[in-house]
Design a protein around this motif. Structure first.
Motif, PDB file in Angstrom:
ATOM      1  N   LYS A  42      -2.394  65.806 -18.411  1.00 57.31           N
ATOM      2  CA  LYS A  42      -3.280  64.675 -18.157  1.00 57.31           C
ATOM      3  C   LYS A  42      -3.443  64.454 -16.656  1.00 57.31           C
ATOM      4  O   LYS A  42      -4.524  64.161 -16.177  1.00 57.31           O
ATOM      5  CB  LYS A  42      -2.715  63.405 -18.811  1.00 57.31           C
ATOM      6  N   LYS A  43      -2.340  64.614 -15.956  1.00 53.68           N
ATOM      7  CA  LYS A  43      -2.336  64.455 -14.512  1.00 53.68           C
ATOM      8  C   LYS A  43      -1.703  65.679 -13.876  1.00 53.68           C
ATOM      9  O   LYS A  43      -0.878  66.356 -14.491  1.00 53.68           O
ATOM     10  CB  LYS A  43      -1.544  63.207 -14.091  1.00 53.68           C
ATOM     11  N   THR A  44      -2.078  65.913 -12.638  1.00 53.40           N
ATOM     12  CA  THR A  44      -1.455  66.966 -11.843  1.00 53.40           C
ATOM     13  C   THR A  44      -0.978  66.344 -10.536  1.00 53.40           C
ATOM     14  O   THR A  44      -1.716  65.583  -9.902  1.00 53.40           O
ATOM     15  CB  THR A  44      -2.443  68.100 -11.535  1.00 53.40           C
ATOM     16  N   ILE A  45       0.255  66.651 -10.163  1.00 56.43           N
ATOM     17  CA  ILE A  45       0.750  66.215  -8.859  1.00 56.43           C
ATOM     18  C   ILE A  45       1.093  67.451  -8.033  1.00 56.43           C
ATOM     19  O   ILE A  45       1.534  68.474  -8.568  1.00 56.43           O
ATOM     20  CB  ILE A  45       1.972  65.273  -8.960  1.00 56.43           C
ATOM     21  N   VAL A  46       0.858  67.348  -6.761  1.00 52.11           N
ATOM     22  CA  VAL A  46       1.286  68.367  -5.806  1.00 52.11           C
ATOM     23  C   VAL A  46       2.304  67.704  -4.891  1.00 52.11           C
ATOM     24  O   VAL A  46       1.971  66.745  -4.183  1.00 52.11           O
ATOM     25  CB  VAL A  46       0.108  68.924  -4.997  1.00 52.11           C
ATOM     26  N   PHE A  47       3.532  68.181  -4.948  1.00 55.41           N
ATOM     27  CA  PHE A  47       4.608  67.618  -4.133  1.00 55.41           C
ATOM     28  C   PHE A  47       4.685  68.410  -2.835  1.00 55.41           C
ATOM     29  O   PHE A  47       4.908  69.629  -2.845  1.00 55.41           O
ATOM     30  CB  PHE A  47       5.940  67.679  -4.879  1.00 55.41           C
ATOM     31  N   ILE A  48       4.492  67.723  -1.706  1.00 50.83           N
ATOM     32  CA  ILE A  48       4.598  68.339  -0.387  1.00 50.83           C
ATOM     33  C   ILE A  48       5.908  67.861   0.235  1.00 50.83           C
ATOM     34  O   ILE A  48       6.029  66.695   0.612  1.00 50.83           O
ATOM     35  CB  ILE A  48       3.413  67.968   0.511  1.00 50.83           C
ATOM     36  N   PRO A  49       6.923  68.728   0.312  1.00 48.76           N
ATOM     37  CA  PRO A  49       8.234  68.299   0.822  1.00 48.76           C
ATOM     38  C   PRO A  49       8.197  68.030   2.318  1.00 48.76           C
ATOM     39  O   PRO A  49       7.922  68.920   3.123  1.00 48.76           O
ATOM     40  CB  PRO A  49       9.146  69.482   0.487  1.00 48.76           C
ATOM     41  N   MET A  50       8.449  66.790   2.690  1.00 47.01           N
ATOM     42  CA  MET A  50       8.375  66.370   4.084  1.00 47.01           C
ATOM     43  C   MET A  50       9.710  66.596   4.796  1.00 47.01           C
ATOM     44  O   MET A  50      10.774  66.486   4.196  1.00 47.01           O
ATOM     45  CB  MET A  50       7.980  64.886   4.156  1.00 47.01           C
ATOM     46  N   ARG A  51       9.626  66.942   6.074  1.00 46.97           N
ATOM     47  CA  ARG A  51      10.793  67.045   6.957  1.00 46.97           C
ATOM     48  C   ARG A  51      10.652  65.926   7.990  1.00 46.97           C
ATOM     49  O   ARG A  51       9.631  65.847   8.667  1.00 46.97           O
ATOM     50  CB  ARG A  51      10.828  68.396   7.669  1.00 46.97           C
ATOM     51  N   HIS A  52      11.653  65.101   8.127  1.00 49.96           N
ATOM     52  CA  HIS A  52      11.558  63.973   9.052  1.00 49.96           C
ATOM     53  C   HIS A  52      11.808  64.389  10.500  1.00 49.96           C
ATOM     54  O   HIS A  52      11.537  63.643  11.425  1.00 49.96           O
ATOM     55  CB  HIS A  52      12.508  62.859   8.625  1.00 49.96           C
ATOM     56  N   ILE A  53      12.362  65.600  10.674  1.00 46.62           N
ATOM     57  CA  ILE A  53      12.439  66.263  11.975  1.00 46.62           C
ATOM     58  C   ILE A  53      11.867  67.654  11.767  1.00 46.62           C
ATOM     59  O   ILE A  53      12.219  68.332  10.796  1.00 46.62           O
ATOM     60  CB  ILE A  53      13.897  66.389  12.472  1.00 46.62           C
TER      61      ILE A  53
END
Length: 248
Positions: A42-53
């Motif tokens: 029903k839904k699609t998510i794209v997870f973009i893993p963030m780096r805080h540094i």
């Protein structure tokens, strides 16, 4: 109060002299984002893993990805526990002290990396490879006319912690210790802290995804939240699965 909360991997850097090895371990030197896609049909998510540094090249790649996803009709959920309500200076001070007691370290408003004084989370650091703090989301392609922060502000995190485990009791050490000094005033238990800093926020994010009307959602959150988020989504709807990612 502009905060990005520490991950266990970042906390590890406070306990070792091998800062560069720790930074490699958390992916701080990556030049490319590595998105992952999930769907429940029903839904699609794209997870973009963030780096805080990270490196400037990495954040440029996040910008490229968000631009591409916007063009495909995605909205973006961003991470930030920044206060959204008005508080007095004294209230903010108490919240900062309680947050430090939870994390065991002071979270500076400038970010983890002080490039002026060559310090990383308060420790001396020779930044030979050009690491920077995570830029503001607008510098990475955020369109706040449709994108939004979807996270739990720090005052609510503290309130949830205290509702579960009791009031965070500050002592004279907490009040007298300077922000740049090593914290030895009696940290809150790690399992309880992680249940809020990770688990509670991931649960809130999963619920927001399920309730969102748009069926295409990109999630720009700290890398260590990915599997926790997937588990929370799967608890709400067992049809969620990881799929072949076409967004690299």
């Amino acid at each position: 109060m502009k905060l990005k909360l520490l991950t266990p991997a970042l906390l590890l850097m406070l306990c070792t002299s091998c800062l560069n090895l720790s930074l490699h371990a958390i992916g701080a030197y990556k030049t490319k984002a590595e998105p992952a896609a999930y769907t429940n049909n029903k839904k699609t998510i794209v997870f973009i893993p963030m780096r805080h540094i990270g490196l400037k090249e990495f954040y440029n790649d996040v910008h490229r990805l968000t631009d591409s996803l916007h063009n495909q009709g995605y909205i973006v959920f961003y991470e930030s526990v920044k206060l959204r309500d008005s508080f007095t200076d004294e209230q903010k001070k108490i919240m900062n002290l309680k947050l430090r007691k939870m994390l065991g370290v002071h979270v500076d408003t400038i970010g983890y990396l002080d490039t002026v004084n060559n310090r990383l989370m308060g420790r001396r650091f020779r930044n030979r490879k050009g690491l920077i703090n995570q830029p503001h989301y607008r510098l990475m392609g955020a369109d706040m006319t449709k994108d939004r922060v979807e996270d739990v502000p720090v005052n609510e995190l503290i309130a949830e912690y205290e509702s579960r485990y009791g009031e965070i009791m500050l002592n004279p050490c907490d009040y007298n210790l300077r922000p740049d000094e090593k914290y030895e005033c009696g940290k809150e238990p790690n399992d309880k802290v992680n249940a809020i800093i990770k688990g509670y926020r991931e649960e809130s994010l999963a619920k927001a995804i399920m309730e969102e009307k748009n069926d295409k959602i990109a999630v720009v959150f700290g890398a260590l939240h990915e599997w926790g988020l997937y588990n929370k989504l799967h608890t709400l709807d067992s049809t969620w699965v990881r799929v072949i990612n076409k967004h690299n």
